[in-house]
Design a protein around this motif. Structure first.
Motif, PDB file in Angstrom:
ATOM      1  N   ILE A 159     -61.426 -41.942  41.510  1.00 48.44           N
ATOM      2  CA  ILE A 159     -61.950 -40.651  42.101  1.00 48.44           C
ATOM      3  C   ILE A 159     -62.517 -39.619  41.048  1.00 48.44           C
ATOM      4  CG2 ILE A 159     -60.697 -38.403  43.040  1.00 48.44           C
ATOM      5  CD1 ILE A 159     -58.753 -40.523  44.381  1.00 48.44           C
ATOM      6  N   LYS A 160     -62.002 -39.680  40.044  1.00 51.61           N
ATOM      7  CA  LYS A 160     -62.478 -38.552  38.966  1.00 51.61           C
ATOM      8  C   LYS A 160     -63.960 -38.981  38.526  1.00 51.61           C
ATOM      9  CE  LYS A 160     -61.838 -38.937  34.433  1.00 51.61           C
ATOM     10  NZ  LYS A 160     -61.371 -38.913  33.007  1.00 51.61           N
ATOM     11  N   GLY A 161     -64.068 -40.357  38.451  1.00 53.38           N
ATOM     12  CA  GLY A 161     -65.397 -40.657  38.094  1.00 53.38           C
ATOM     13  C   GLY A 161     -66.499 -40.465  39.171  1.00 53.38           C
ATOM     14  N   GLY A 162     -66.287 -40.634  40.166  1.00 53.08           N
ATOM     15  CA  GLY A 162     -67.053 -40.249  41.405  1.00 53.08           C
ATOM     16  C   GLY A 162     -67.383 -38.694  41.650  1.00 53.08           C
ATOM     17  N   ALA A 163     -66.315 -38.061  41.436  1.00 52.77           N
ATOM     18  CA  ALA A 163     -66.246 -36.637  41.507  1.00 52.77           C
ATOM     19  C   ALA A 163     -67.090 -36.005  40.459  1.00 52.77           C
ATOM     20  CB  ALA A 163     -64.763 -36.070  41.454  1.00 52.77           C
ATOM     21  N   GLY A 164     -67.191 -36.744  39.319  1.00 56.39           N
ATOM     22  CA  GLY A 164     -68.093 -36.101  38.242  1.00 56.39           C
ATOM     23  C   GLY A 164     -69.418 -36.515  38.609  1.00 56.39           C
ATOM     24  N   ALA A 165     -69.845 -37.439  39.379  1.00 54.08           N
ATOM     25  CA  ALA A 165     -71.254 -37.862  39.672  1.00 54.08           C
ATOM     26  C   ALA A 165     -71.577 -36.657  40.514  1.00 54.08           C
ATOM     27  CB  ALA A 165     -71.236 -39.002  40.330  1.00 54.08           C
ATOM     28  N   LEU A 189     -62.290 -31.014  41.052  1.00 51.10           N
ATOM     29  CA  LEU A 189     -61.398 -32.303  41.502  1.00 51.10           C
ATOM     30  C   LEU A 189     -61.252 -32.974  40.152  1.00 51.10           C
ATOM     31  CD1 LEU A 189     -60.266 -34.417  43.474  1.00 51.10           C
ATOM     32  CD2 LEU A 189     -62.725 -35.047  44.334  1.00 51.10           C
ATOM     33  N   VAL A 190     -62.472 -32.904  39.475  1.00 44.66           N
ATOM     34  CA  VAL A 190     -62.750 -33.883  38.147  1.00 44.66           C
ATOM     35  C   VAL A 190     -61.389 -33.208  37.049  1.00 44.66           C
ATOM     36  CG1 VAL A 190     -64.020 -34.122  36.100  1.00 44.66           C
ATOM     37  CG2 VAL A 190     -65.263 -34.183  38.290  1.00 44.66           C
ATOM     38  N   THR A 191     -61.196 -31.815  37.165  1.00 43.70           N
ATOM     39  CA  THR A 191     -60.164 -31.242  36.302  1.00 43.70           C
ATOM     40  C   THR A 191     -58.844 -31.641  36.465  1.00 43.70           C
ATOM     41  OG1 THR A 191     -61.689 -29.469  35.923  1.00 43.70           O
ATOM     42  CG2 THR A 191     -59.441 -28.963  35.522  1.00 43.70           C
ATOM     43  N   PHE A 192     -58.692 -31.493  38.000  1.00 42.36           N
ATOM     44  CA  PHE A 192     -57.249 -31.994  38.282  1.00 42.36           C
ATOM     45  C   PHE A 192     -56.962 -33.604  38.026  1.00 42.36           C
ATOM     46  CE2 PHE A 192     -53.725 -33.092  41.281  1.00 42.36           C
ATOM     47  CZ  PHE A 192     -52.952 -32.124  40.903  1.00 42.36           C
ATOM     48  N   ALA A 193     -58.223 -34.404  38.543  1.00 38.29           N
ATOM     49  CA  ALA A 193     -57.699 -35.949  38.321  1.00 38.29           C
ATOM     50  C   ALA A 193     -57.831 -36.063  36.824  1.00 38.29           C
ATOM     51  CB  ALA A 193     -58.893 -36.338  38.916  1.00 38.29           C
ATOM     52  N   HIS A 194     -58.252 -35.408  36.016  1.00 37.25           N
ATOM     53  CA  HIS A 194     -58.131 -35.763  34.532  1.00 37.25           C
ATOM     54  C   HIS A 194     -56.991 -35.579  34.099  1.00 37.25           C
ATOM     55  CE1 HIS A 194     -59.173 -36.197  30.512  1.00 37.25           C
ATOM     56  NE2 HIS A 194     -58.901 -35.018  30.234  1.00 37.25           N
ATOM     57  N   GLY A 195     -56.327 -34.390  34.576  1.00 41.92           N
ATOM     58  CA  GLY A 195     -55.049 -33.937  34.291  1.00 41.92           C
ATOM     59  C   GLY A 195     -53.954 -34.953  34.660  1.00 41.92           C
ATOM     60  N   PHE A 196     -54.267 -35.316  35.914  1.00 38.40           N
ATOM     61  CA  PHE A 196     -53.176 -36.390  36.541  1.00 38.40           C
ATOM     62  C   PHE A 196     -53.499 -37.935  35.745  1.00 38.40           C
ATOM     63  CE2 PHE A 196     -51.952 -37.834  41.091  1.00 38.40           C
ATOM     64  CZ  PHE A 196     -50.864 -38.606  40.559  1.00 38.40           C
ATOM     65  N   PRO A 218     -55.352 -25.254  30.496  1.00 33.50           N
ATOM     66  CA  PRO A 218     -56.352 -25.855  30.845  1.00 33.50           C
ATOM     67  C   PRO A 218     -56.692 -25.421  32.346  1.00 33.50           C
ATOM     68  CG  PRO A 218     -54.709 -27.551  30.185  1.00 33.50           C
ATOM     69  CD  PRO A 218     -54.131 -26.010  30.200  1.00 33.50           C
ATOM     70  N   ALA A 219     -55.717 -25.077  33.012  1.00 34.34           N
ATOM     71  CA  ALA A 219     -56.011 -24.466  34.603  1.00 34.34           C
ATOM     72  C   ALA A 219     -56.666 -23.207  34.591  1.00 34.34           C
ATOM     73  CB  ALA A 219     -54.829 -24.326  35.154  1.00 34.34           C
ATOM     74  N   ASP A 220     -56.386 -22.112  33.392  1.00 38.90           N
ATOM     75  CA  ASP A 220     -57.119 -21.013  33.605  1.00 38.90           C
ATOM     76  C   ASP A 220     -58.730 -21.051  33.203  1.00 38.90           C
ATOM     77  OD1 ASP A 220     -54.921 -19.507  34.154  1.00 38.90           O
ATOM     78  OD2 ASP A 220     -54.159 -19.227  32.005  1.00 38.90           O
ATOM     79  N   ASP A 221     -58.865 -22.197  32.227  1.00 34.96           N
ATOM     80  CA  ASP A 221     -60.457 -22.467  31.878  1.00 34.96           C
ATOM     81  C   ASP A 221     -60.426 -23.812  31.833  1.00 34.96           C
ATOM     82  OD1 ASP A 221     -62.383 -21.424  29.251  1.00 34.96           O
ATOM     83  OD2 ASP A 221     -62.838 -22.523  31.269  1.00 34.96           O
ATOM     84  N   PRO A 222     -60.925 -24.468  32.938  1.00 41.51           N
ATOM     85  CA  PRO A 222     -61.207 -26.063  32.986  1.00 41.51           C
ATOM     86  C   PRO A 222     -61.994 -26.523  31.871  1.00 41.51           C
ATOM     87  CG  PRO A 222     -61.456 -24.933  35.119  1.00 41.51           C
ATOM     88  CD  PRO A 222     -61.317 -23.865  34.033  1.00 41.51           C
ATOM     89  N   GLU A 223     -63.066 -25.475  31.476  1.00 44.23           N
ATOM     90  CA  GLU A 223     -64.149 -25.998  30.422  1.00 44.23           C
ATOM     91  C   GLU A 223     -63.383 -26.362  29.170  1.00 44.23           C
ATOM     92  OE1 GLU A 223     -66.661 -26.285  33.383  1.00 44.23           O
ATOM     93  OE2 GLU A 223     -67.035 -26.957  31.275  1.00 44.23           O
ATOM     94  N   GLN A 224     -62.236 -25.764  29.076  1.00 44.31           N
ATOM     95  CA  GLN A 224     -61.399 -26.064  27.697  1.00 44.31           C
ATOM     96  C   GLN A 224     -60.581 -27.328  27.541  1.00 44.31           C
ATOM     97  OE1 GLN A 224     -62.161 -23.869  24.903  1.00 44.31           O
ATOM     98  NE2 GLN A 224     -63.356 -23.022  26.555  1.00 44.31           N
TER      99      GLN A 224
END
Length: 232
Positions: free
Chosen positions: A55-61, A67-74, A140-146
């Motif tokens: 899911i993370k890979g497809g969301a990144g595309a 979705l990418v940020t949350f899936a990565h944390g999971f 990570p939640a306040d700034d997904p880019e971090q």
């Protein structure tokens, strides 16, 4: 006309991605239920990890940042469990079950374009606290880019590649994964599905070369040809 065809193709790929997300979410839920019931085994854990990773890979595309940020944390929590650095205690499994519901919400929000409240960031902070005890909750939640998720550029060296001859109307793709491909939760099937959207595909597994080769025919067009060897 060519641009229109490209837009239609991307729309079709997007529909396929969300259809596969539903399958991945179902596998994720059944796997986590097995953990809650104490019947999970290493194969269950790997299947759960692959679901979130896909899911993370497809969301990144499709640049679905939330979705990418949350899936990565999971995924990070699951990776800690796979490496035996973290034990799937009941309270951790409960958090992951909640996270699976949030992940499903984020998938549907991305699909339908509906708004979602900020509550998912609290669950992401919980996941981060599990994976990184002692970290500052909420960063990570306040700034997904971090976050520490960085897309990996795949190098495709062509010099010295042992290529097979290609006819002018086909493209041959050589996939040569390392032995750790499945151990790390990667799945080559989405690649084959995406290629199949472009034309007729004939997968050929060459065990003597220890690589899986895919031939993609361009439906009779006399375009150029290419032979690629990817080493993930």
């Amino acid at each position: 006309m060519e641009n229109r065809d490209m837009i239609d193709s991307m729309a079709a790929i997007r529909v396929t991605f969300f259809q596969e997300c539903e399958e991945q979410l179902a596998d994720l839920e059944s796997g986590l239920v097995a953990f809650a019931e104490g019947t999970a085994d290493p194969d269950t854990l790997n299947a759960v990890f692959r679901s979130v990773h896909s899911i993370k890979g497809g969301a990144g595309a499709f640049q679905l940042t939330d979705l990418v940020t949350f899936a990565h944390g999971f995924e990070t929590v699951l990776d800690e469990i796979r490496s035996t650095r973290l034990e799937p205690r009941p309270e951790i499994v409960r958090t992951m079950l909640h996270a699976a519901d949030v992940l499903a919400d984020l998938v549907r929000v991305a699909r339908d374009g509906a708004p979602i409240g900020p509550g998912w960031r609290d669950v992401l902070a919980d996941l981060d606290g599990i994976a990184n005890p002692g970290s500052v909750s909420g960063t990570p939640a306040d700034d997904p880019e971090q976050g520490d998720f960085v897309p990996i550029a795949i190098q495709i060296p062509l010099d010295g590649v042992d290529t097979w001859p290609c006819s002018p109307d086909e493209v041959r793709v050589l996939l040569q994964p390392r032995p750790t491909l499945f151990a790390r939760g990667h799945d080559p099937l989405p690649v084959l599905r995406e290629l199949a959207l472009l034309g007729d595909v004939r997968p050929v597994c060459d065990l003597s070369r220890r690589r899986c080769c895919v031939t993609h025919e361009r439906g009779g067009s006399r375009g150029g040809s290419a032979c690629l060897s990817g080493r993930p």
